[in-house]
Design a protein around this motif. Structure first.
Motif, PDB file in Angstrom:
ATOM      1  N   PRO A  13     -19.766 102.685  40.189  1.00 54.83           N
ATOM      2  CA  PRO A  13     -20.384 102.105  38.907  1.00 54.83           C
ATOM      3  C   PRO A  13     -19.359 101.444  38.145  1.00 54.83           C
ATOM      4  N   VAL A  14     -19.716 100.635  37.226  1.00 53.31           N
ATOM      5  CA  VAL A  14     -19.055 100.015  36.184  1.00 53.31           C
ATOM      6  C   VAL A  14     -17.932 100.693  35.599  1.00 53.31           C
ATOM      7  N   GLY A  15     -18.336 102.158  35.390  1.00 57.11           N
ATOM      8  CA  GLY A  15     -17.304 102.746  34.314  1.00 57.11           C
ATOM      9  C   GLY A  15     -16.206 103.305  35.329  1.00 57.11           C
ATOM     10  N   ALA A  16     -16.244 103.062  36.519  1.00 59.24           N
ATOM     11  CA  ALA A  16     -15.056 103.598  37.430  1.00 59.24           C
ATOM     12  C   ALA A  16     -13.904 102.514  37.458  1.00 59.24           C
ATOM     13  N   ARG A 106      -9.350  96.781  29.347  1.00 58.27           N
ATOM     14  CA  ARG A 106     -10.678  97.436  28.841  1.00 58.27           C
ATOM     15  C   ARG A 106     -11.286  98.138  29.986  1.00 58.27           C
ATOM     16  N   ASP A 107     -12.051  99.292  29.545  1.00 54.95           N
ATOM     17  CA  ASP A 107     -12.918  99.935  30.695  1.00 54.95           C
ATOM     18  C   ASP A 107     -13.807  98.887  31.279  1.00 54.95           C
ATOM     19  N   GLY A 108     -14.238  99.151  32.482  1.00 54.78           N
ATOM     20  CA  GLY A 108     -15.338  98.366  33.068  1.00 54.78           C
ATOM     21  C   GLY A 108     -14.878  97.281  33.882  1.00 54.78           C
ATOM     22  N   ASP A 109     -15.717  96.333  34.153  1.00 56.21           N
ATOM     23  CA  ASP A 109     -15.498  95.378  35.053  1.00 56.21           C
ATOM     24  C   ASP A 109     -16.396  93.839  34.420  1.00 56.21           C
ATOM     25  N   TRP A 110     -16.558  92.941  35.420  1.00 63.81           N
ATOM     26  CA  TRP A 110     -17.437  91.710  35.156  1.00 63.81           C
ATOM     27  C   TRP A 110     -18.764  92.309  34.554  1.00 63.81           C
ATOM     28  N   ARG A 111     -19.257  93.362  34.915  1.00 59.35           N
ATOM     29  CA  ARG A 111     -20.641  93.685  34.637  1.00 59.35           C
ATOM     30  C   ARG A 111     -20.866  94.276  33.019  1.00 59.35           C
ATOM     31  N   GLY A 112     -19.638  94.672  32.667  1.00 62.23           N
ATOM     32  CA  GLY A 112     -19.574  95.282  31.048  1.00 62.23           C
ATOM     33  C   GLY A 112     -18.665  96.303  30.654  1.00 62.23           C
TER      34      GLY A 112
END
Length: 145
Positions: A13-16, A106-112
């Motif tokens: 997931p994006v939060g990882a 920042r937290d996340g990746d290209w998805r947010g």
């Protein structure tokens, strides 16, 4: 025309994820020292040729000798000009400008960024250290399974 970005779909997931980014603001410039802009005078040294027969030349020579706080050797040419030879590794007389780099995490990746958490390092060394520690953490996690 810009090429489309091809991305592999992430397994987690994006939060990882965390994103490390170096970027610049296009409309901002700051004063910079010679080393930051790879100034050739700073890198190799330089000669300032001064004609002390003129008022400007006398003023420049007096500044170099008395106020410049730079290391130099002084010579005279056959035509009576004064040559100040400056060693490398010292600030030249130019006013350099550069576009500052921003070192972001920042937290996340290209998805947010699901948490909205981000931070900006003020020194590139700190960003590199943070990135390296994150890489070691990822290796540890991978080895644990």
């Amino acid at each position: 025309m810009q090429r489309p970005v091809t991305r592999i779909e992430p397994n987690l997931p994006v939060g990882a994820y965390q994103t490390y980014q170096i970027t610049r603001r296009r409309d901002t410039t700051i004063r910079a020292v010679c080393e930051q802009v790879d100034c050739q005078a700073w890198r190799h040294g330089w000669d300032s040729v001064i004609d002390e027969r003129t008022e400007l030349g006398r003023t420049q020579a007096a500044y170099i000798r008395g106020e410049s706080r730079r290391t130099f050797r002084e010579m005279k040419t056959d035509t009576g000009l004064t040559v100040f030879r400056f060693e490398s590794g010292q600030r030249c007389f130019a006013d350099h400008q550069t576009v500052p780099e921003l070192y972001l995490v920042r937290d996340g990746d290209w998805r947010g960024n699901p948490t909205g958490r981000s931070r900006r390092h003020t020194r590139p060394q700190d960003w590199v250290e943070d990135f390296g520690e994150n890489q070691l953490h990822l290796v540890d996690q991978q080895q644990k399974g």
